[in-house]
Design a protein around this motif. Structure first.
Motif, PDB file in Angstrom:
ATOM      1  N   THR A 295       0.838  -1.204   0.000  1.00 20.21           N
ATOM      2  CA  THR A 295       0.000   0.000   0.000  1.00 20.21           C
ATOM      3  C   THR A 295       0.869   1.248   0.000  1.00 20.21           C
ATOM      4  O   THR A 295       0.614   2.202  -0.747  1.00 20.21           O
ATOM      5  CB  THR A 295      -0.929   0.002   1.223  1.00 20.21           C
ATOM      6  N   ILE A 296       1.909   1.255   0.853  1.00 20.02           N
ATOM      7  CA  ILE A 296       2.813   2.404   0.910  1.00 20.02           C
ATOM      8  C   ILE A 296       3.533   2.582  -0.425  1.00 20.02           C
ATOM      9  O   ILE A 296       3.715   3.705  -0.904  1.00 20.02           O
ATOM     10  CB  ILE A 296       3.821   2.225   2.065  1.00 20.02           C
ATOM     11  N   PHE A 297       3.922   1.474  -1.036  1.00 20.76           N
ATOM     12  CA  PHE A 297       4.573   1.543  -2.347  1.00 20.76           C
ATOM     13  C   PHE A 297       3.643   2.170  -3.376  1.00 20.76           C
ATOM     14  O   PHE A 297       4.060   3.015  -4.173  1.00 20.76           O
ATOM     15  CB  PHE A 297       4.999   0.137  -2.779  1.00 20.76           C
ATOM     16  N   GLY A 298       2.368   1.783  -3.380  1.00 19.90           N
ATOM     17  CA  GLY A 298       1.398   2.397  -4.290  1.00 19.90           C
ATOM     18  C   GLY A 298       1.183   3.870  -3.993  1.00 19.90           C
ATOM     19  O   GLY A 298       1.090   4.691  -4.917  1.00 19.90           O
ATOM     20  N   LEU A 299       1.125   4.236  -2.700  1.00 18.23           N
ATOM     21  CA  LEU A 299       0.953   5.629  -2.313  1.00 18.23           C
ATOM     22  C   LEU A 299       2.054   6.516  -2.861  1.00 18.23           C
ATOM     23  O   LEU A 299       1.805   7.643  -3.292  1.00 18.23           O
ATOM     24  CB  LEU A 299       0.937   5.744  -0.783  1.00 18.23           C
ATOM     25  N   THR A 300       3.278   6.002  -2.861  1.00 25.62           N
ATOM     26  CA  THR A 300       4.427   6.832  -3.215  1.00 25.62           C
ATOM     27  C   THR A 300       4.768   6.809  -4.706  1.00 25.62           C
ATOM     28  O   THR A 300       5.357   7.762  -5.217  1.00 25.62           O
ATOM     29  CB  THR A 300       5.664   6.383  -2.418  1.00 25.62           C
TER      30      THR A 300
END
Length: 407
Positions: A295-300
């Protein structure tokens, strides 16, 4: 309600097409793993998809001019269905590569037809709502497509037949609509150098966006297998990436409209490097932790294309909007063609974490280049409004051009 009803046929076709094509990439990766394809061969399938995508973007406007929107859509859908149905008839990675070229042509061609049709129907008053509904339909179906992997058996003809049925079903809403087909739009002149001339940083940004998204979506299932995720968990892993990207669009858009977009792009890449480092080093996390890192990877990483696109449009005038959008799509396609195969080679040599190390190196290069460009061009021009930029076809710029010129 008049606007959603007038576009219901187009949006239904988008949803069905995305359910079919969005699930194919991860299904191919898991099927290749089950059939003992090498990691490099699985990466080659992802690269073949984007090669077909590029061909479809180039060819679709010309085909529409010859046979019309509905017939062009039917032809491209046939390419996709043939590619899907042939998978379990010829079990060979290089044959599958040809089939993935067909599926990539299907995706690009069908989106080009849908977006050209929308462009002919929208007005300045309805453009924003139409694009919002289009975005919800596309991203919502993409999210569901990732979750479908949990119920599709890898390397099984029923799985590919189901995706072929969804691809064929996408024909029905658009071809049976009673709405009059619009006039065929002129194909935008493809000038890749225009993006570099307007903003070298934006061109670099879309290439890095392709490195992040294309390699993760096409080779990510192999990474999931490597860190011990079950098939249903891999589905959630991919869906978490898409969800993170969807959640980040509005806050990142606000930041990009308020601050220097180059700084926003650089800090996004810094955050992407940190998320890659976290994912690559903490491979023994529990399942919930792995989902959180996705999720964090997608956010960034997901918003980088839109920020780069907005920055490029800051240096363009209204007459260049469509051609600039097409040029940015060209550079994205170039990066997406190479990224899955290169990522798979590195994973084959150095293990699953190499996927995120490669992506982190790409973002590190973007950070350095962004700092160099801020010194070379200290003052940015007045900003155009931030617009979410889908990576769907060369014609998407027609839908967004006037939105960028709002005062």
């Amino acid at each position: 309600m008049r606007l959603p009803l007038s576009f219901v046929a187009l949006f239904l076709s988008v949803i069905l097409l995305q359910l079919s094509s969005g699930a194919l990439g991860p299904l191919d990766a898991l099927s290749g793993f089950a059939l003992n394809f090498t990691t490099a061969e699985i990466g080659m399938l992802g690269s073949a998809h984007f090669l077909g995508f590029f061909i479809g973007c180039w060819f679709a406007p010309r085909l529409m001019g010859s046979v019309g929107h509905a017939r062009a859509f039917a032809a491209f859908t046939a390419f996709g269905a043939i590619g899907l149905l042939a998978h379990m008839m010829v079990v060979n990675p290089y044959a599958w590569g040809l089939m993935r070229i067909a599926s990539g042509m299907c995706v690009a061609g069908c989106y080009t037809v849908i977006e050209a049709w929308m462009q002919a129907e929208v007005t300045n008053e309805t453009r924003g709502r139409a694009m919002g509904a289009y975005r919800v339909a596309d991203m919502g179906a993409s999210l569901v497509a990732q979750l479908m992997i949990s119920v599709l058996d890898p390397a099984h003809y029923v799985s590919y037949n189901l995706l072929a049925l969804l691809c064929c079903a996408a024909l029905l809403p658009l071809t049976l609509t009673t709405s009059k087909q619009p006039e065929t739009p002129a194909a935008p002149r493809l000038r890749p150098r225009l993006a570099v001339d307007r903003s070298p940083l934006a061109a670099a940004g879309v290439i890095v966006a392709a490195l992040s998204s294309a390699s993760f979506r096409m080779v990510g299932p192999v990474y999931g297998q490597g860190v011990g995720l079950a098939v249903d968990q891999i589905a959630w892993f991919l869906a978490a990436f898409v969800l993170g990207g969807a959640l980040s669009q509005y806050p990142v858009g606000w930041l990009a409209d308020k601050f220097d977009r180059r700084a926003v792009l650089i800090w996004l890449s810094v955050a992407a490097i940190l998320s890659c480092a976290l994912t690559a080093t903490l491979t023994d996390l529990p399942t919930a932790g792995i989902m959180l890192t996705a999720t964090i990877f997608g956010l960034t990483t997901f918003p980088i294309y839109s920020v780069a696109s907005a920055h490029a449009h800051d240096f363009a005038d209204s007459s260049e909007r469509v051609e600039l959008s097409a040029a940015l799509m060209f550079w994205y396609a170039v990066g997406a063609i190479a990224a899955p195969y290169v990522a798979s080679l590195l994973m084959n040599a150095y293990g699953p974490p190499a996927l995120f190390i490669l992506i982190a190196l790409g973002h590190a290069a973007l950070v350095v280049f962004g700092l160099v460009r801020m010194r070379a061009r200290p003052v940015a021009r007045p900003r155009t409004p931030f617009v979410y930029a889908p990576r769907t076809s060369f014609l998407i710029g027609r839908l967004m051009a006037r939105a960028r010129d709002r005062s």
